[in-house]
Write an enzyme that holds these catalytic residues in place. Structure first.
Site, PDB file in Angstrom:
ATOM      1  N   LYS A  11      47.625  -2.349  50.618  1.00  0.00           N
ATOM      2  CA  LYS A  11      46.331  -1.824  50.163  1.00  0.00           C
ATOM      3  C   LYS A  11      45.148  -2.444  50.938  1.00  0.00           C
ATOM      4  O   LYS A  11      45.303  -3.458  51.632  1.00  0.00           O
ATOM      5  CB  LYS A  11      46.193  -2.086  48.657  1.00  0.00           C
ATOM      6  CG  LYS A  11      47.208  -1.304  47.800  1.00  0.00           C
ATOM      7  CD  LYS A  11      46.950  -1.491  46.307  1.00  0.00           C
ATOM      8  CE  LYS A  11      47.917  -0.687  45.461  1.00  0.00           C
ATOM      9  NZ  LYS A  11      47.629  -0.810  44.005  1.00  0.00           N
ATOM     10  N   TYR A  51      47.093   9.360  43.239  1.00  0.00           N
ATOM     11  CA  TYR A  51      47.029   8.681  41.936  1.00  0.00           C
ATOM     12  C   TYR A  51      46.710   9.644  40.795  1.00  0.00           C
ATOM     13  O   TYR A  51      46.259   9.213  39.734  1.00  0.00           O
ATOM     14  CB  TYR A  51      45.986   7.562  41.993  1.00  0.00           C
ATOM     15  CG  TYR A  51      46.508   6.282  42.637  1.00  0.00           C
ATOM     16  CD1 TYR A  51      47.563   5.560  42.066  1.00  0.00           C
ATOM     17  CD2 TYR A  51      45.947   5.786  43.802  1.00  0.00           C
ATOM     18  CE1 TYR A  51      48.041   4.397  42.645  1.00  0.00           C
ATOM     19  CE2 TYR A  51      46.415   4.610  44.383  1.00  0.00           C
ATOM     20  CZ  TYR A  51      47.467   3.922  43.796  1.00  0.00           C
ATOM     21  OH  TYR A  51      47.941   2.759  44.359  1.00  0.00           O
ATOM     22  N   ASN A 114      45.427  -5.332  44.126  1.00  0.00           N
ATOM     23  CA  ASN A 114      46.674  -6.084  43.986  1.00  0.00           C
ATOM     24  C   ASN A 114      47.611  -5.918  45.176  1.00  0.00           C
ATOM     25  O   ASN A 114      48.829  -6.042  45.057  1.00  0.00           O
ATOM     26  CB  ASN A 114      47.357  -5.757  42.659  1.00  0.00           C
ATOM     27  CG  ASN A 114      47.696  -4.290  42.516  1.00  0.00           C
ATOM     28  OD1 ASN A 114      47.471  -3.496  43.428  1.00  0.00           O
ATOM     29  ND2 ASN A 114      48.252  -3.923  41.373  1.00  0.00           N
ATOM     30  N   HIS A 117      51.329  -1.192  46.826  1.00  0.00           N
ATOM     31  CA  HIS A 117      51.863  -0.146  45.953  1.00  0.00           C
ATOM     32  C   HIS A 117      53.354  -0.041  46.219  1.00  0.00           C
ATOM     33  O   HIS A 117      53.796  -0.206  47.359  1.00  0.00           O
ATOM     34  CB  HIS A 117      51.211   1.213  46.261  1.00  0.00           C
ATOM     35  CG  HIS A 117      51.969   2.367  45.655  1.00  0.00           C
ATOM     36  ND1 HIS A 117      51.771   2.782  44.361  1.00  0.00           N
ATOM     37  CD2 HIS A 117      52.973   3.150  46.151  1.00  0.00           C
ATOM     38  CE1 HIS A 117      52.605   3.787  44.096  1.00  0.00           C
ATOM     39  NE2 HIS A 117      53.336   4.026  45.160  1.00  0.00           N
ATOM     40  N   GLU A 128      56.456  10.696  47.079  1.00  0.00           N
ATOM     41  CA  GLU A 128      55.441   9.905  47.790  1.00  0.00           C
ATOM     42  C   GLU A 128      55.742   9.830  49.293  1.00  0.00           C
ATOM     43  O   GLU A 128      54.825   9.893  50.120  1.00  0.00           O
ATOM     44  CB  GLU A 128      55.342   8.516  47.162  1.00  0.00           C
ATOM     45  CG  GLU A 128      54.765   8.578  45.744  1.00  0.00           C
ATOM     46  CD  GLU A 128      54.794   7.249  44.998  1.00  0.00           C
ATOM     47  OE1 GLU A 128      54.316   7.219  43.855  1.00  0.00           O
ATOM     48  OE2 GLU A 128      55.280   6.235  45.549  1.00  0.00           O
TER      49      GLU A 128
HETATM   50  P1  IDP Z   1      51.745  -0.273  39.693  1.00  0.00           P
HETATM   51  O1  IDP Z   1      50.952  -0.232  40.987  1.00  0.00           O
HETATM   52  O2  IDP Z   1      52.287  -1.648  39.406  1.00  0.00           O
HETATM   53  O3  IDP Z   1      52.817   0.798  39.637  1.00  0.00           O
HETATM   54  P2  IDP Z   1      50.163   1.375  37.887  1.00  0.00           P
HETATM   55  O4  IDP Z   1      50.119   1.215  36.410  1.00  0.00           O
HETATM   56  O5  IDP Z   1      50.917   2.555  38.433  1.00  0.00           O
HETATM   57  O6  IDP Z   1      50.711   0.011  38.511  1.00  0.00           O
HETATM   58  O7  IDP Z   1      48.649   1.427  38.389  1.00  0.00           O
HETATM   59  C1  IDP Z   1      48.341   1.871  39.690  1.00  0.00           C
HETATM   60  C2  IDP Z   1      47.304   0.936  40.266  1.00  0.00           C
HETATM   61  O8  IDP Z   1      46.091   1.078  39.533  1.00  0.00           O
HETATM   62  C3  IDP Z   1      47.613  -0.567  40.159  1.00  0.00           C
HETATM   63  O9  IDP Z   1      48.467  -1.020  41.192  1.00  0.00           O
HETATM   64  C4  IDP Z   1      46.230  -1.182  40.254  1.00  0.00           C
HETATM   65  O10 IDP Z   1      45.750  -1.185  41.600  1.00  0.00           O
HETATM   66  C5  IDP Z   1      45.417  -0.171  39.449  1.00  0.00           C
HETATM   67  N1  IDP Z   1      45.315  -0.524  38.030  1.00  0.00           N
HETATM   68  C6  IDP Z   1      46.271  -0.424  37.082  1.00  0.00           C
HETATM   69  N2  IDP Z   1      45.813  -0.795  35.868  1.00  0.00           N
HETATM   70  C7  IDP Z   1      44.514  -1.134  36.060  1.00  0.00           C
HETATM   71  C8  IDP Z   1      43.465  -1.595  35.176  1.00  0.00           C
HETATM   72  O11 IDP Z   1      43.655  -1.766  33.962  1.00  0.00           O
HETATM   73  N3  IDP Z   1      42.254  -1.845  35.746  1.00  0.00           N
HETATM   74  C9  IDP Z   1      42.009  -1.654  37.076  1.00  0.00           C
HETATM   75  N4  IDP Z   1      42.946  -1.202  37.919  1.00  0.00           N
HETATM   76  C10 IDP Z   1      44.183  -0.951  37.426  1.00  0.00           C
HETATM   77 MG    MG Z   2      52.614   2.865  39.592  1.00  0.00          MG
END
Ligand code: IDP
Ligand code: MG
Length: 140
Positions: A11, A51, A114, A117, A128
């Site tokens: 990312k 997304y 974070n 992905h 994807e």
């Molecule tokens: P993942 O990437 O671990 O699969 P997902 O729930 O699919 O997690 O969420 C997609 C992305 O959205 C996360 O990797 C993160 O960058 C962002 N994200 C998820 N939850 C939050 C939140 O509560 N606040 C801000 N960003 C979030």
């Molecule tokens: Mg996810």
């Protein structure tokens, strides 16, 4: 053991901090092989579509903005149980909850920024991968 393919993104927070190599090293040391890869700058439309499962979530607009804030590396990873293995190497979504040694624990800036992905299922991995790569770009 089943050989699988999964989809991964390094990312913008990680490309900005010059962490591409360190992240790929963790993936390779964890048993995964990069079989397709390109550095791109996502358009708003691509990020929104990628997304779209999250479009009702309060963080959706910020997430799209973040994912288009700089270049990303999109890649296809192959290996034994690659979908789950990649998720293990990434660590939990929130870096505060991620296990020591995982990519997110070591490198993530925040819950949103974070660093990586990874597909959450074999079915989504295929969707994807097809979203970003043609068959001629994948070299197994
Ligand atoms: P993942 O990437 O671990 O699969 P997902 O729930 O699919 O997690 O969420 C997609 C992305 O959205 C996360 O990797 C993160 O960058 C962002 N994200 C998820 N939850 C939050 C939140 O509560 N606040 C801000 N960003 C979030
Ligand atoms: Mg996810």
């Amino acid at each position: 053991m089943t050989t699988e393919r999964t989809f991964s993104i390094i990312k913008p927070d990680a490309t900005r901090r010059n962490l591409i190599g360190k992240i790929i090293t963790k993936l390779e040391d964890g048993g995964l092989r990069v079989i397709a890869q390109k550095k791109i700058h996502l358009t708003k439309e691509q990020a929104e579509q990628f997304y779209s499962v999250h479009k009702e979530r309060p963080f959706y607009n910020d997430l799209v903005q973040f994912m288009t804030s700089g270049p990303v590396v999109v890649q296809v990873l192959e290996g034994d149980n690659a979908v789950l293995r990649n998720r293990e190497l990434m660590g939990a979504t929130n870096p505060a909850d991620a296990e020591p040694g995982t990519i997110r624990r070591e490198y993530a800036e925040s819950l949103e920024a974070n660093s990586v992905h990874g597909s959450d299922s074999l079915e989504n991995a295929k969707i994807e991968i097809d979203f970003f790569f043609g068959a001629d770009e994948i070299v197994g």
